[in-house]
Scaffold this motif. Structure first.
Motif, PDB file in Angstrom:
ATOM      1  N   ILE A   1       0.798   7.153  -6.691  1.00 20.07           N
ATOM      2  CA  ILE A   1      -0.917   7.125  -7.335  1.00 20.07           C
ATOM      3  C   ILE A   1       0.062   9.271  -6.864  1.00 20.07           C
ATOM      4  O   ILE A   1      -0.340   9.932  -7.984  1.00 20.07           O
ATOM      5  CB  ILE A   1      -1.285   6.671  -6.244  1.00 20.07           C
ATOM      6  CG1 ILE A   1      -2.005   6.227  -6.397  1.00 20.07           C
ATOM      7  CG2 ILE A   1      -2.807   8.180  -6.339  1.00 20.07           C
ATOM      8  CD1 ILE A   1      -3.313   5.591  -5.653  1.00 20.07           C
TER       9      ILE A   1
ATOM     10  N   CYS B   1       0.517  -1.479  -0.026  1.00 25.39           N
ATOM     11  CA  CYS B   1      -0.072  -0.536   0.341  1.00 25.39           C
ATOM     12  C   CYS B   1       1.061   0.921   0.202  1.00 25.39           C
ATOM     13  O   CYS B   1       0.740   2.154  -0.987  1.00 25.39           O
ATOM     14  CB  CYS B   1      -0.727   0.210   1.130  1.00 25.39           C
ATOM     15  SG  CYS B   1      -2.144  -1.015   1.123  1.00 25.39           S
ATOM     16  N   SER B   2       1.613   1.325   0.848  1.00 26.62           N
ATOM     17  CA  SER B   2       2.642   2.322   0.731  1.00 26.62           C
ATOM     18  C   SER B   2       3.187   2.750  -0.604  1.00 26.62           C
ATOM     19  O   SER B   2       3.317   4.035  -1.326  1.00 26.62           O
ATOM     20  CB  SER B   2       4.157   1.961   1.805  1.00 26.62           C
ATOM     21  OG  SER B   2       3.528   2.365   3.253  1.00 26.62           O
TER      22      SER B   2
ATOM     23  N   ILE C   1      -4.101  11.782  -0.663  1.00 28.85           N
ATOM     24  CA  ILE C   1      -4.602  10.997  -0.865  1.00 28.85           C
ATOM     25  C   ILE C   1      -4.981   9.536   0.357  1.00 28.85           C
ATOM     26  O   ILE C   1      -5.898   9.251   0.008  1.00 28.85           O
ATOM     27  CB  ILE C   1      -3.345  10.418  -1.528  1.00 28.85           C
ATOM     28  CG1 ILE C   1      -3.779  10.755  -2.952  1.00 28.85           C
ATOM     29  CG2 ILE C   1      -3.941   8.935  -2.589  1.00 28.85           C
ATOM     30  CD1 ILE C   1      -2.670  10.633  -4.107  1.00 28.85           C
ATOM     31  N   SER C   2      -3.886   9.981   1.349  1.00 29.61           N
ATOM     32  CA  SER C   2      -3.425   8.918   2.470  1.00 29.61           C
ATOM     33  C   SER C   2      -5.425   8.712   2.609  1.00 29.61           C
ATOM     34  O   SER C   2      -5.952   7.880   3.412  1.00 29.61           O
ATOM     35  CB  SER C   2      -2.992   9.819   3.331  1.00 29.61           C
ATOM     36  OG  SER C   2      -2.207   9.154   3.169  1.00 29.61           O
TER      37      SER C   2
ATOM     38  N   TYR D   1       2.210   1.839  -3.508  1.00 29.85           N
ATOM     39  CA  TYR D   1       0.941   2.297  -4.573  1.00 29.85           C
ATOM     40  C   TYR D   1       0.837   3.620  -3.986  1.00 29.85           C
ATOM     41  O   TYR D   1       0.407   4.451  -5.331  1.00 29.85           O
ATOM     42  CB  TYR D   1      -0.212   1.545  -4.149  1.00 29.85           C
ATOM     43  CG  TYR D   1      -0.092   0.367  -5.150  1.00 29.85           C
ATOM     44  CD1 TYR D   1      -0.608   0.682  -6.594  1.00 29.85           C
ATOM     45  CD2 TYR D   1       0.017  -1.109  -4.667  1.00 29.85           C
ATOM     46  CE1 TYR D   1      -0.318  -0.601  -7.288  1.00 29.85           C
ATOM     47  CE2 TYR D   1      -0.084  -1.895  -5.668  1.00 29.85           C
ATOM     48  CZ  TYR D   1      -0.439  -1.795  -7.386  1.00 29.85           C
ATOM     49  OH  TYR D   1      -0.639  -2.630  -8.144  1.00 29.85           O
ATOM     50  N   LEU D   2       1.221   4.342  -2.785  1.00 31.35           N
ATOM     51  CA  LEU D   2       0.814   5.411  -2.332  1.00 31.35           C
ATOM     52  C   LEU D   2       2.295   6.488  -2.965  1.00 31.35           C
ATOM     53  O   LEU D   2       1.569   7.698  -3.694  1.00 31.35           O
ATOM     54  CB  LEU D   2       0.758   5.961  -0.656  1.00 31.35           C
ATOM     55  CG  LEU D   2       0.205   6.973   0.098  1.00 31.35           C
ATOM     56  CD1 LEU D   2      -1.109   7.134  -0.766  1.00 31.35           C
ATOM     57  CD2 LEU D   2       0.468   6.415   1.329  1.00 31.35           C
TER      58      LEU D   2
ATOM     59  N   MET E   1      -7.479   6.465   0.901  1.00 34.27           N
ATOM     60  CA  MET E   1      -6.712   5.027   1.081  1.00 34.27           C
ATOM     61  C   MET E   1      -7.263   4.503   2.332  1.00 34.27           C
ATOM     62  O   MET E   1      -7.964   3.640   2.175  1.00 34.27           O
ATOM     63  CB  MET E   1      -4.655   4.535   0.541  1.00 34.27           C
ATOM     64  CG  MET E   1      -4.443   6.088  -0.674  1.00 34.27           C
ATOM     65  SD  MET E   1      -4.763   4.306  -1.762  1.00 34.27           S
ATOM     66  CE  MET E   1      -3.700   3.189  -1.895  1.00 34.27           C
TER      67      MET E   1
ATOM     68  N   LEU F   1     -10.291   3.036   2.039  1.00 32.59           N
ATOM     69  CA  LEU F   1     -10.528   1.767   1.475  1.00 32.59           C
ATOM     70  C   LEU F   1     -11.402   0.934   1.988  1.00 32.59           C
ATOM     71  O   LEU F   1     -11.199  -0.360   2.574  1.00 32.59           O
ATOM     72  CB  LEU F   1      -9.590   1.016   0.505  1.00 32.59           C
ATOM     73  CG  LEU F   1      -9.834   2.479  -1.213  1.00 32.59           C
ATOM     74  CD1 LEU F   1      -8.562   2.487  -1.611  1.00 32.59           C
ATOM     75  CD2 LEU F   1     -11.347   2.016  -1.456  1.00 32.59           C
TER      76      LEU F   1
END
Length: 353
Positions: A198, A191-192, A225-226, A194-195, A229, A232
């Motif tokens: 993005i 996830c990090s 963005i966080s 992908y963050l 995320m 989700l």
């Protein structure tokens, strides 16, 4: 002959209480005496086969089929499959596509940078080696599961469907807990990554269209963005993001095509690229490993196959096709953009074509 058949049918009727009485009746010897031997044999054989078929289709416990004298008679009669056919099961080709979908992702956009910094030869060797190691370890996982099932006997293959089930079966409760913790850490790392991807993509867009300077900072974009995320994480079903997932896969393929097209327009910078830079191994190997280390997602694919024994063949095809695509994309991107390629190749598209 007639007495032998009668005794076998009597035993069969006692083993299966659900047999109707009339189904346990065999042609009497008196009715066969006037029949020629060949015709007598045909009548008896037909009667026996019809009773065996009735037994298989009406018994409530399939284990009684395997224990019946018919199943033990040299394998002349094959028992039905242990698992019912399910239209939702996937074939070998669909399994290969699912494996490729698990491997390929936004991490591919880091490959040109890996080839440019790790060296064309060394990164290629690392890519092939990681592919082999992942396939081999995946094979070990399934082999350990099968051996444990054979030794234990308390569970069946249909009860072991995912990575956690395999860890509980082979490692026990404590070992399974360690696996769960490691999976959480892995998910956090993914996830990090992908963050960051993005955020860097948004920064590229913001710079191209002269958006406010605050939005041109990667750190600021990560903060923006966080929250989305994290939101989700409140989804309780993965089906809720299925449409987004399909859109994401299409976006990755389109993005890779644009990067390749843009890279091929540039002069070839092969002479400026190193063949091997061992000191950069720790920096680039993560991008390569990030693609293929998806073991935790693959048992679910195997469990949904019609022929589970064919999974390793399908996985091998998927892995090597992905390795070929990654080699072409990473190599062409590195040669086209040269040493100045960014860590996320799609960021090289700023300013358009």
């Amino acid at each position: 002959m007639s007495s032998t058949i009668s005794s076998m049918q009597s035993l069969n009727c006692r083993m299966n209480k659900s047999f109707p009485r009339k189904s346990c009746v065999t042609p009497k010897a008196s009715t066969l005496r006037g029949v020629v031997p060949a015709e007598r044999k045909r009548l008896v054989s037909r009667s026996t086969r019809s009773q065996v078929k009735f037994h298989y289709t009406n018994t409530s416990d399939r284990r009684s089929v395997a224990a019946s004298p018919y199943a033990a008679a040299g394998g002349a009669i094959n028992p039905p499959s242990a698992e019912p056919e399910d239209g939702s099961k996937i074939g070998d080709s669909a399994a290969t596509a699912s494996v490729m979908k698990a491997v390929m992702g936004a991490g591919c956009f880091a490959l040109p940078w890996s080839f440019a910094n790790g060296g064309l030869v060394l990164t290629t060797i690392s890519l092939v080696t990681m592919c082999i190691v992942c396939l081999k370890t995946l094979q070990f996982i399934f082999k350990a599961r099968d051996v444990k099932l054979a030794l234990d006997g308390s569970k069946t293959l249909s009860e072991v469907e995912n990575y956690i089930d395999i860890s509980e079966l082979t490692l026990g409760g404590k070992g399974s807990m360690v696996v769960r913790i490691v999976m959480c850490l892995t998910a956090f790392g993914v996830c990090s990554a992908y963050l960051v991807f993005i955020a860097s993509t948004f920064v590229t867009i913001a710079s191209s269209y002269n958006w406010p300077l605050a939005l041109q900072s990667e750190k600021t974009m990560i903060y923006v963005i966080s929250p989305f995320m994290i939101a989700l994480a409140w989804l309780r079903s993965i089906s809720g993001v299925s449409i987004i997932s399909i859109f994401g896969n299409i976006s990755v393929l389109v993005g890779m095509a644009f990067v390749l097209y843009d890279a091929l327009k540039n002069p070839i910078a092969l002479s400026s690229l190193p063949l091997a830079v061992p000191t950069q191994f720790s920096a680039y190997v993560g991008s390569v490993a990030f693609l293929f280390l998806v073991h935790f997602a693959l048992p679910d694919i195997e469990a949904n196959m019609v022929e589970r024994k064919n999974f390793m063949s399908s996985a091998g095809k998927g892995y090597w096709l992905c390795a070929l695509i990654c080699f072409v994309f990473g190599g062409v991107g590195a040669i086209g953009y040269g040493p100045q390629v960014k860590s996320v190749a799609i960021a090289m598209l700023e300013g358009g074509f």
